[in-house]
Scaffold this active site. Structure first.
Site, short mmCIF file in Angstrom:
data_model
loop_
_atom_site.label_atom_id
_atom_site.label_comp_id
_atom_site.label_asym_id
_atom_site.label_seq_id
_atom_site.Cartn_x
_atom_site.Cartn_y
_atom_site.Cartn_z
N CYS A 110 35.55 67.45 21.14
CA CYS A 110 35.34 68.87 20.85
C CYS A 110 33.84 69.04 20.70
O CYS A 110 33.26 68.64 19.70
CB CYS A 110 36.06 69.32 19.58
SG CYS A 110 35.64 71.02 19.14
N CYS A 128 32.98 71.94 17.73
CA CYS A 128 32.96 71.53 16.31
C CYS A 128 33.79 70.28 16.15
O CYS A 128 33.28 69.17 16.30
CB CYS A 128 33.42 72.65 15.39
SG CYS A 128 34.94 73.49 15.86
N SER A 129 35.07 70.41 15.90
CA SER A 129 35.88 69.23 15.65
C SER A 129 37.35 69.53 15.86
O SER A 129 38.20 69.00 15.17
CB SER A 129 35.65 68.74 14.23
OG SER A 129 35.80 69.84 13.34
N CYS A 130 37.65 70.42 16.82
CA CYS A 130 39.04 70.75 17.10
C CYS A 130 39.76 69.46 17.52
O CYS A 130 39.23 68.68 18.30
CB CYS A 130 39.15 71.79 18.20
SG CYS A 130 38.35 73.35 17.72
#
Lengths: 203, 128
Positions: free
Chosen positions: A107, A110-112
């Site tokens: 991702c 961000c941090s999906c």
């Protein structure tokens, strides 16, 4: 200051912890959160949801061609049929490794991450080097994970979003014919489902 | 161990750190509050991802990712402020009260906001 009497240690809250408490206080007063529910969420993500969920999905796909077909066509439904549903209303897509193509998930935004099947992401997944380098130099990144793929293997990088998250279905290791789903699931690691690893070889 | 923080395009991946997903309890709480507020319908997950992304892509983010939940918390505060739920000033004042309360609480006792020795200092009731 002398410390030779009545050792009375004070508690300290670091600034981040204090700000979180402040938010909790405000949100609780406004009826937007319930502290007990917060504890349940923490416990769920710390102990109940993890890569075991994803491993069961992959093992079922290996063992059951019908399930694999559904997983390929509509991963959200296939995964949901095993009781793993995303809380954020995200859609899932399963990407299948083949002899020619290896899939890698990142991702960059961000941090999906597919929480419902993998739990919360490892530290490196959220860190800037992985987020930027997985796209620019996937082969180099995989080598750092100890995974050297043949030059002829294509690497496809999938960039997750809040709405769409990916689960890599690694190739089933040889020598596992007739294995139960349960036994197969033990071969499926978290990294294999992100694409930074392969499934374990049977011992 | 000196981890480079300068250039994420060349920095080493922080591998081998399979530590618990939350390094400290406040990180878990910040995470859970976000999930709960989303469940409550305060924001969509895309909205949240956008807010978080804006924080984590700022220059200076640690290449080992240890500051991830600090960015998370900043993003949450900004969203709550933008929604008129919790203004920056209220959070500052209440956080200071919590820090004073902690300091005034003997070790081993639960920290309660009531333990704040100067409860009126710069703290109005939450607005809205």
């Amino acid at each position: 200051m002398s410390h030779n009497h009545d050792h009375q240690h004070d508690n300290e809250l670091d600034p981040f912890a204090a700000r979180v408490r402040a938010l909790e206080t405000i949100l609780t007063q406004k009826g937007l959160i319930d502290p007990a529910a917060i504890d349940v969420i923490v416990d769920t993500y710390e102990t109940k949801i993890g890569p075991r969920n994803g491993a069961k999905v992959v093992a079922k796909a290996w063992a059951d061609p019908d399930f694999a077909a559904v997983l390929k066509r509509d991963a959200t439904a296939a995964i949901g049929s095993l009781g793993y549903t995303g809380r954020q209303g995200e859609h899932m897509q399963a990407v299948f490794n083949t002899a020619d193509t290896h899939n890698l998930v990142v991702c960059t935004l961000c941090s999906c991450y597919p929480w419902s099947v993998l739990g919360l992401p490892p530290v490196w997944y959220k860190a800037p080097p992985y987020r930027s380098r997985a796209v620019i130099d996937p082969r180099g990144v995989l080598e750092e994970f100890g995974l050297t793929l043949p030059r002829t293997t294509k690497i496809r990088v999938w960039d997750s979003t809040a709405e769409l998250r990916y689960l890599v279905v690694p190739m089933r290791p040889d020598g596992t014919d007739g294995w139960s789903e349960e036994r197969l699931a033990d071969l499926v690691t978290r990294d294999a489902m992100i694409g930074t690893g392969l499934a374990r070889e049977p011992a | 161990m000196n981890r480079r923080e300068a250039n994420s395009k060349t920095a080493a991946l922080p591998l081998g750190v399979d530590e618990p997903v939350f390094a400290e309890p406040w990180q878990a709480e910040a995470f859970a509050m976000t999930v709960a507020l989303h469940d409550k319908g305060l924001f969509s997950w895309s909205e949240w991802a956008e807010a978080l992304s804006a924080e984590v892509k700022k220059p200076g983010a640690a290449s080992d990712g240890h500051d991830y939940y600090e960015h998370w918390l900043t993003a949450l505060e900004k969203v709550l402020s933008a929604k008129g739920v919790a203004g920056r000033g209220d959070v500052d004042a209440l956080a200071a009260a919590w820090e004073r309360a902690a300091h005034a609480t003997p070790h081993g006792k639960p920290i309660l906001l009531e333990n704040d020795p100067s409860p009126t200092e710069g703290r109005g009731g939450p607005t809205g």
